[in-house]
Design an enzyme around this catalytic site. Structure first.
Site, PDB file in Angstrom:
ATOM      1  N   ASP A  54       9.583  -5.966  -6.489  1.00 55.64           N
ATOM      2  CA  ASP A  54       8.257  -6.236  -5.518  1.00 55.64           C
ATOM      3  C   ASP A  54       8.579  -7.961  -5.622  1.00 55.64           C
ATOM      4  O   ASP A  54       8.581  -8.322  -6.890  1.00 55.64           O
ATOM      5  CB  ASP A  54       6.886  -5.858  -5.209  1.00 55.64           C
ATOM      6  CG  ASP A  54       6.505  -6.378  -3.787  1.00 55.64           C
ATOM      7  OD1 ASP A  54       5.811  -5.426  -3.142  1.00 55.64           O
ATOM      8  OD2 ASP A  54       6.580  -7.559  -3.812  1.00 55.64           O
ATOM      9  N   PRO A  58       8.301  -4.996   4.750  1.00 57.07           N
ATOM     10  CA  PRO A  58       8.402  -5.316   6.545  1.00 57.07           C
ATOM     11  C   PRO A  58       9.838  -6.291   6.219  1.00 57.07           C
ATOM     12  O   PRO A  58      10.195  -6.365   5.095  1.00 57.07           O
ATOM     13  CB  PRO A  58       7.086  -6.596   5.858  1.00 57.07           C
ATOM     14  CG  PRO A  58       7.351  -7.061   4.686  1.00 57.07           C
ATOM     15  CD  PRO A  58       7.358  -5.933   4.050  1.00 57.07           C
ATOM     16  N   ARG A  64      12.221  -0.756   8.322  1.00 57.86           N
ATOM     17  CA  ARG A  64      12.960  -1.248   9.853  1.00 57.86           C
ATOM     18  C   ARG A  64      14.015  -0.810   9.007  1.00 57.86           C
ATOM     19  O   ARG A  64      14.984  -0.724   8.205  1.00 57.86           O
ATOM     20  CB  ARG A  64      12.291  -2.772   9.502  1.00 57.86           C
ATOM     21  CG  ARG A  64      11.289  -3.272   9.118  1.00 57.86           C
ATOM     22  CD  ARG A  64      10.581  -2.900  11.250  1.00 57.86           C
ATOM     23  NE  ARG A  64       8.466  -2.634  11.173  1.00 57.86           N
ATOM     24  CZ  ARG A  64       8.292  -2.065  10.875  1.00 57.86           C
ATOM     25  NH1 ARG A  64       8.231  -0.659  10.787  1.00 57.86           N
ATOM     26  NH2 ARG A  64       7.071  -2.004  10.785  1.00 57.86           N
ATOM     27  N   ASN A 116      15.692 -11.041   4.551  1.00 59.27           N
ATOM     28  CA  ASN A 116      15.560 -10.031   4.447  1.00 59.27           C
ATOM     29  C   ASN A 116      16.560  -8.945   5.109  1.00 59.27           C
ATOM     30  O   ASN A 116      17.000  -7.606   4.670  1.00 59.27           O
ATOM     31  CB  ASN A 116      14.535  -8.582   3.200  1.00 59.27           C
ATOM     32  CG  ASN A 116      13.361  -8.912   4.524  1.00 59.27           C
ATOM     33  OD1 ASN A 116      13.824  -8.351   5.577  1.00 59.27           O
ATOM     34  ND2 ASN A 116      12.722  -8.103   3.418  1.00 59.27           N
ATOM     35  N   ASP A 150      14.623   7.217   8.130  1.00 56.76           N
ATOM     36  CA  ASP A 150      12.986   7.067   9.779  1.00 56.76           C
ATOM     37  C   ASP A 150      13.456   6.332  10.112  1.00 56.76           C
ATOM     38  O   ASP A 150      12.450   6.305  11.445  1.00 56.76           O
ATOM     39  CB  ASP A 150      12.206   7.329   8.370  1.00 56.76           C
ATOM     40  CG  ASP A 150      10.984   7.942   9.373  1.00 56.76           C
ATOM     41  OD1 ASP A 150      10.944   8.395  10.153  1.00 56.76           O
ATOM     42  OD2 ASP A 150      10.018   6.901   9.094  1.00 56.76           O
ATOM     43  N   ARG A 209       1.051  -1.372  -0.001  1.00 57.61           N
ATOM     44  CA  ARG A 209       0.271   0.040   0.012  1.00 57.61           C
ATOM     45  C   ARG A 209       0.783   1.298  -0.211  1.00 57.61           C
ATOM     46  O   ARG A 209       0.899   2.193  -0.821  1.00 57.61           O
ATOM     47  CB  ARG A 209      -0.870  -0.146   1.462  1.00 57.61           C
ATOM     48  CG  ARG A 209      -2.321  -0.543   1.111  1.00 57.61           C
ATOM     49  CD  ARG A 209      -2.589  -0.655   2.096  1.00 57.61           C
ATOM     50  NE  ARG A 209      -2.168  -1.233   3.330  1.00 57.61           N
ATOM     51  CZ  ARG A 209      -2.903  -1.804   4.412  1.00 57.61           C
ATOM     52  NH1 ARG A 209      -4.170  -2.415   4.423  1.00 57.61           N
ATOM     53  NH2 ARG A 209      -2.246  -2.410   5.541  1.00 57.61           N
ATOM     54  N   ILE A 210       1.720   1.043   1.012  1.00 52.27           N
ATOM     55  CA  ILE A 210       2.415   2.613   1.406  1.00 52.27           C
ATOM     56  C   ILE A 210       3.632   2.105  -0.417  1.00 52.27           C
ATOM     57  O   ILE A 210       3.626   3.932  -0.466  1.00 52.27           O
ATOM     58  CB  ILE A 210       3.395   2.493   2.328  1.00 52.27           C
ATOM     59  CG1 ILE A 210       2.479   2.669   3.474  1.00 52.27           C
ATOM     60  CG2 ILE A 210       4.358   3.964   2.249  1.00 52.27           C
ATOM     61  CD1 ILE A 210       3.210   1.901   4.840  1.00 52.27           C
ATOM     62  N   GLU A 226      17.238  -0.229  17.016  1.00 53.69           N
ATOM     63  CA  GLU A 226      17.041   1.118  17.604  1.00 53.69           C
ATOM     64  C   GLU A 226      16.650   1.120  19.147  1.00 53.69           C
ATOM     65  O   GLU A 226      15.815   1.939  19.518  1.00 53.69           O
ATOM     66  CB  GLU A 226      15.673   1.605  16.558  1.00 53.69           C
ATOM     67  CG  GLU A 226      14.689   1.215  16.168  1.00 53.69           C
ATOM     68  CD  GLU A 226      13.760   2.312  15.028  1.00 53.69           C
ATOM     69  OE1 GLU A 226      14.384   2.917  14.520  1.00 53.69           O
ATOM     70  OE2 GLU A 226      13.192   2.048  14.910  1.00 53.69           O
ATOM     71  N   HIS A 251      10.322   7.932  13.720  1.00 53.70           N
ATOM     72  CA  HIS A 251       9.368   6.763  13.106  1.00 53.70           C
ATOM     73  C   HIS A 251       8.414   7.329  13.508  1.00 53.70           C
ATOM     74  O   HIS A 251       7.464   6.115  14.364  1.00 53.70           O
ATOM     75  CB  HIS A 251       9.861   5.571  12.977  1.00 53.70           C
ATOM     76  CG  HIS A 251       9.435   4.283  11.809  1.00 53.70           C
ATOM     77  ND1 HIS A 251      10.217   4.929  10.315  1.00 53.70           N
ATOM     78  CD2 HIS A 251       8.130   3.204  12.194  1.00 53.70           C
ATOM     79  CE1 HIS A 251       8.536   3.606  10.155  1.00 53.70           C
ATOM     80  NE2 HIS A 251       8.293   3.282  11.073  1.00 53.70           N
TER      81      HIS A 251
END
Length: 180
Positions: free
Chosen positions: A26, A57, A85, A62, A109, A6-7, A114, A146
């Site tokens: 993708d 994700p 991520r 990955n 971001d 979606r993003i 983190e 983020h």
């Protein structure tokens, strides 16, 4: 564009509308995106992109997918934008690539590891983990928290989606807004 969910798909459509040539990678092909981008393999995307924007994700397969090899194959002036991520990027390799101008810059971001800084108060930049301090001090790096999810609209949408799925599930339907 790495990741065309979606993003990533929405970003690709916006960039296309602004006149950019958009290429995307993708593992799942989506024919409805063809008007906005050209599908390519990951290696082609890395070699040809001026900006590599990441929207995938994190999976065991990955983790660290952006490492020394990928940075060496990117254009010298390419920009890496990670909004996904932190663990997708090998931070040590990124620092080397940025210092030695293997890539032009990075907009981050999210950061690898983190979770080490969540909920902690830092009195000054010098008390951050070394790799964060190093990134902050590089002139070709922009970092942001983020926190895009924390807008009034995003919080409202999260509430709406949760309530919708609860209602659907209780009535015997499948959840509409299911999470991977």
């Amino acid at each position: 564009m790495v990741g065309l969910g979606r993003i990533g798909a929405a970003a690709a459509e916006m960039y296309h509308a602004l006149g950019a040539r958009v290429i995307g990678y993708d593992p799942v092909y989506n024919a409805s995106l063809e008007p906005f981008l050209d599908f390519v393999d990951f290696e082609t995307l890395i070699k040809e992109s001026d900006i590599v924007q990441v929207h995938i994700p994190l999976t065991p397969e990955n983790k660290g997918m952006f490492s020394a090899n990928e940075f060496a194959n990117m254009k010298d002036d390419a920009i890496l934008v990670n909004q996904s991520r932190g663990e997708l990027v090998d931070t040590a390799a990124l620092i080397v690539a940025l210092k030695y101008h293997e890539i032009g810059g990075a907009a981050l971001d999210v950061l690898e590891g983190e979770e080490k800084i969540f909920g902690r108060k830092f009195e000054d930049v010098g008390s951050l983990p070394d790799e964060y301090t190093e990134l902050i001090n590089l002139p070709n790096v922009v970092m942001s928290p983020h926190s895009a999810y924390y807008t009034k609209m995003a919080v409202k949408n999260m509430f709406f989606q949760s309530m919708t799925d609860i209602e659907w599930t209780l009535s015997g339907k499948k959840a509409f807004f299911k999470v991977n």
